[in-house]
Design an enzyme around this catalytic site. Sequence first.
Site, PDB file in Angstrom:
ATOM      1  N   GLU A 126       0.828  -1.209   0.000  1.00 36.57           N
ATOM      2  CA  GLU A 126       0.000   0.000   0.000  1.00 36.57           C
ATOM      3  C   GLU A 126       0.858   1.253   0.000  1.00 36.57           C
ATOM      4  OE1 GLU A 126       0.808   1.657   2.905  1.00 36.57           O
ATOM      5  OE2 GLU A 126       1.893  -0.177   3.404  1.00 36.57           O
ATOM      6  N   GLY A 172       6.509  -0.148   4.264  1.00 41.44           N
ATOM      7  CA  GLY A 172       5.257  -0.416   3.569  1.00 41.44           C
ATOM      8  C   GLY A 172       5.509  -0.764   2.122  1.00 41.44           C
ATOM      9  N   GLU A 173       4.530  -0.472   1.274  1.00 42.41           N
ATOM     10  CA  GLU A 173       4.588  -0.729  -0.171  1.00 42.41           C
ATOM     11  C   GLU A 173       4.549  -2.214  -0.520  1.00 42.41           C
ATOM     12  OE1 GLU A 173       8.070   1.044  -1.899  1.00 42.41           O
ATOM     13  OE2 GLU A 173       7.735   2.993  -0.947  1.00 42.41           O
ATOM     14  N   GLY A 174       4.573  -3.100   0.469  1.00 38.34           N
ATOM     15  CA  GLY A 174       4.729  -4.523   0.218  1.00 38.34           C
ATOM     16  C   GLY A 174       6.173  -4.966   0.244  1.00 38.34           C
TER      17      GLY A 174
END
Length: 346
Positions: free
Chosen positions: A172, A313-315
């Site tokens: 995300e 984050g971001e995966g």
Amino acid sequence: MNETLFNVPALDRTLTAALQRKIDRKTKPLGALGQIETMAMQIGLIQRTLTPQFKQPHFVVFAGDHGATRLGISSASQEVTWQMVENFLAGGAGINVFVRQNGLGITIVDAGVAHNFGPRPGLVDAKIAAGTRNYVDEPAMTAAQCALAMQRGAHIVASLVAAGSNVIGFGEMGIGNSSSASLITHCLTCAPLDECIGRGAGLGEAGLQRKRRLLAQALARAGQPRAPLTVLAEFGGFEIAMMAGAMLGAAQAGVLLLIDGFIAGSAALVASRLAPHFAEYCIFCHHSVEPGHRIQLAAMNADPLIDLRLRLGEGTGAALAYPLVLAAVNFLNEMASFESAGVSDH
């Protein structure tokens, strides 16, 4: 949204004994590969086979803005959300580096960014609105918006599964979304609010105190909700709601889910409250330094795979853990047994 919309079945454990025998007969002491063995069992059960394989592994990164950001709950400005989406599309972000390294597919989803990107290769326009409302003053989204976000997330994953993917990672982007995750975590676990709140993108002490004060105001306004969909609509972001729907859709389709850190964990927590067997399809890839993540993991009885003190984050945590997950499949399929290697087991 009807909470029975997603039907996530319990894992079929018919192959448990056969998988355990295959694992135990590998040329190693019993249990010597620890979580690799645990994952091999889980993946075999999810795929209902003694010889699992990954097909078209893919990451989906959901982006959205938060109305409460303008109150100063984050050290970064709201514009960073759309700027980072541009970075994703250009291939320059951390998640791009790690999926590229591992040969993984990636899709970026505009779930509700306050910016008009126009048609772009690699970007799915699933925008619900240009950011949520300010949850300190009113619900972040309507029940209808929340339901639509979840449905769109499930549809995105269904398209990936239809194209052949059987392992999906979730990430995300959304400035201020650690605050949403903190509120969701508090409401769904009943852990003290302050224990669910961290520094996010790097708040100093004054900023952290302001964040705590504002989130307490939001809770007082909403009246401490506990129902998962109410909590999600009151405090979530469109990216979190869409990710929760995508996760539930993926689990319902019987694919393996790779769960990232604190923000993805808040979506997974919602999903686990809506579908009791949801976590059986998940590998929780890492332990974030955000304090609320420990609470989420405990609430889902999750044993994270790695701890690299990440908080991006971001995966990215899920992408970094992917080689270990793949190793579990390769171990099961390629490591010799005592019999095949002619090695004595006693």
